[in-house]
Scaffold this motif. Structure first.
Motif, PDB file in Angstrom:
ATOM      1  N   GLY A 224      69.898  55.888  23.870  1.00 31.38           N
ATOM      2  CA  GLY A 224      70.998  55.422  23.016  1.00 31.38           C
ATOM      3  C   GLY A 224      70.485  55.036  21.635  1.00 31.38           C
ATOM      4  N   MET A 225      71.359  55.124  20.649  1.00 30.56           N
ATOM      5  CA  MET A 225      70.982  54.746  19.282  1.00 30.56           C
ATOM      6  C   MET A 225      70.996  53.219  19.143  1.00 30.56           C
ATOM      7  N   ARG A 226      70.375  52.723  18.081  1.00 31.61           N
ATOM      8  CA  ARG A 226      70.338  51.284  17.854  1.00 31.61           C
ATOM      9  C   ARG A 226      71.667  50.751  17.334  1.00 31.61           C
ATOM     10  N   SER A 227      72.399  51.566  16.574  1.00 28.45           N
ATOM     11  CA  SER A 227      73.648  51.094  15.978  1.00 28.45           C
ATOM     12  C   SER A 227      74.796  51.209  16.974  1.00 28.45           C
ATOM     13  N   GLY A 228      75.683  50.208  16.989  1.00 27.15           N
ATOM     14  CA  GLY A 228      76.843  50.237  17.867  1.00 27.15           C
ATOM     15  C   GLY A 228      76.490  49.925  19.307  1.00 27.15           C
ATOM     16  N   LYS A 229      77.524  49.870  20.142  1.00 30.09           N
ATOM     17  CA  LYS A 229      77.338  49.599  21.567  1.00 30.09           C
ATOM     18  C   LYS A 229      77.352  50.916  22.338  1.00 30.09           C
ATOM     19  N   TRP A 230      76.348  51.065  23.204  1.00 26.07           N
ATOM     20  CA  TRP A 230      76.196  52.281  23.987  1.00 26.07           C
ATOM     21  C   TRP A 230      76.301  51.948  25.474  1.00 26.07           C
ATOM     22  N   VAL A 231      76.707  52.940  26.255  1.00 22.51           N
ATOM     23  CA  VAL A 231      76.892  52.760  27.692  1.00 22.51           C
ATOM     24  C   VAL A 231      75.560  52.388  28.346  1.00 22.51           C
ATOM     25  N   GLY A 232      75.582  51.421  29.208  1.00 21.49           N
ATOM     26  CA  GLY A 232      74.393  50.943  29.911  1.00 21.49           C
ATOM     27  C   GLY A 232      74.652  50.834  31.399  1.00 21.49           C
ATOM     28  N   PRO A 233      73.698  50.242  32.150  1.00 22.50           N
ATOM     29  CA  PRO A 233      72.490  49.569  31.655  1.00 22.50           C
ATOM     30  C   PRO A 233      71.419  50.556  31.232  1.00 22.50           C
ATOM     31  N   ASP A 234      70.526  50.118  30.336  1.00 22.34           N
ATOM     32  CA  ASP A 234      69.438  51.006  29.939  1.00 22.34           C
ATOM     33  C   ASP A 234      68.381  51.032  31.035  1.00 22.34           C
ATOM     34  N   VAL A 235      67.591  52.100  31.035  1.00 21.76           N
ATOM     35  CA  VAL A 235      66.638  52.338  32.116  1.00 21.76           C
ATOM     36  C   VAL A 235      65.599  51.224  32.223  1.00 21.76           C
ATOM     37  N   ASN A 236      65.080  50.764  31.101  1.00 12.97           N
ATOM     38  CA  ASN A 236      64.042  49.732  31.148  1.00 12.97           C
ATOM     39  C   ASN A 236      64.545  48.436  31.783  1.00 12.97           C
TER      40      ASN A 236
END
Length: 307
Positions: A224-236
């Motif tokens: 996902g990009m740093r700007s805005g809200k992206w669908v998660g959860p992120d893998v880490n």
């Protein structure tokens, strides 16, 4: 004769092509939902500022694998189908373009065409973008009859494709209690609010494959990009939680891809997997590789075409 067009995102083979690739991508209204003037300006700014950094990542993975992988898939599918089919490839953001490939079919007297975007789960930013390009051509070429395969994640062949790869991976690494972590490329949350079904299809993909294997799983997102809200959860974040929950063997599956690319060879192999290996508690963190022109995957595509 019937045409078959396999569509992928494309990639850059030189630093110059990298800038052009990014420029085309960010001019796509499905990627940047702004008016043409603002979109063109942002595309110029983003491509100019990012292309050198992006090209360095490509160099670290030995160049883009998408073009050759798609070509081999085309060749294998052509061999699997009867002689009354012609299989070609096209890319959304590099050559050959979707328009050029459709017009090639037309020039060959082929007006009935099956288009398969090589995105198992549909999204506004992928499959819908391909459909936009197709529609622009059809508005000018009324003789074309296009059959469009929006997604294929529910197909038994797709489930078998990943189940076979995961089983072989588990056996190769001698894993005893593997936990499946399905990783998909993230998308902006505003797309979901506007009706994008991609996260639901990703969840269903994970459920179907894990059910066939009888293994526990979770779904997470990457790139996902740093700007805005992206669908998660992120893998880490997901891996940290799994370590706390006592999971020892993590198998990462790039469920939204059908060939290796920058997001698998760089984001997963050079960033995410090494991160997991430093997380206390894990005994084994590994990633399932995607073979080129896998036989099960080719049978899946052939079945879609024939039906």
């Amino acid at each position: 004769m019937t045409g078959v067009l396999l569509v992928n995102m494309g990639g850059a083979r030189t630093e110059k092509e990298m800038k052009s690739f990014l420029s085309r991508m960010f001019k796509d209204p499905r990627i940047l939902p702004f008016g043409r003037t603002i979109r063109n300006l942002l595309s110029f700014i983003i491509s100019s500022s990012r292309y050198k950094k992006s090209w360095k990542k490509y160099q670290l993975i030995g160049g883009t694998p998408i073009i050759d992988a798609t070509r081999k898939t085309v060749q294998s599918l052509q061999a699997a189908l009867e002689s009354d089919y012609m299989v070609k490839m096209a890319f959304s953001y590099s050559s050959p373009t979707i328009e050029d490939s459709l017009l090639y079919f037309k020039d060959e007297g082929i007006n009935e065409i099956t288009v398969i975007p090589l995105y198992p789960q549909s999204s506004f930013s992928t499959s819908s973008s391909v459909m936009d390009d197709i529609q622009r051509v059809m508005n000018k070429e009324e003789t074309l009859e296009i059959r469009f395969e929006k997604s294929f994640y529910q197909h038994d062949g797709f489930v078998a494709f990943w189940a076979n790869l995961i089983t072989s991976h588990i056996q190769l690494h001698h894993l005893k209690h593997p936990f499946l972590l399905f990783s998909a490329h993230s998308i902006p949350e505003y797309l979901v609010r506007n009706g994008d079904t991609y996260p639901r299809e990703i969840r269903e993909s994970g459920m179907l494959i894990s059910r066939k294997l009888g293994l526990d799983y979770e779904v997470a997102y990457q790139s996902g990009m740093r700007s805005g809200k992206w669908v998660g959860p992120d893998v880490n974040t997901c891996m940290k939680n799994l370590a706390k929950a006592g999971k020892k063997e993590i198998v990462i599956i790039p469920i939204s891809f059908v060939n290796e690319n920058l997001e698998t060879l760089y984001d997963l192999d050079k960033v995410i997997v090494p991160f997991g290996k430093t997380e206390p508690g894990f005994v084994n963190v590994s990633r399932v590789l995607i073979p080129e022109a896998d036989k099960t995957f080719i049978r899946l595509l052939a079945d879609i075409v024939r039906k």
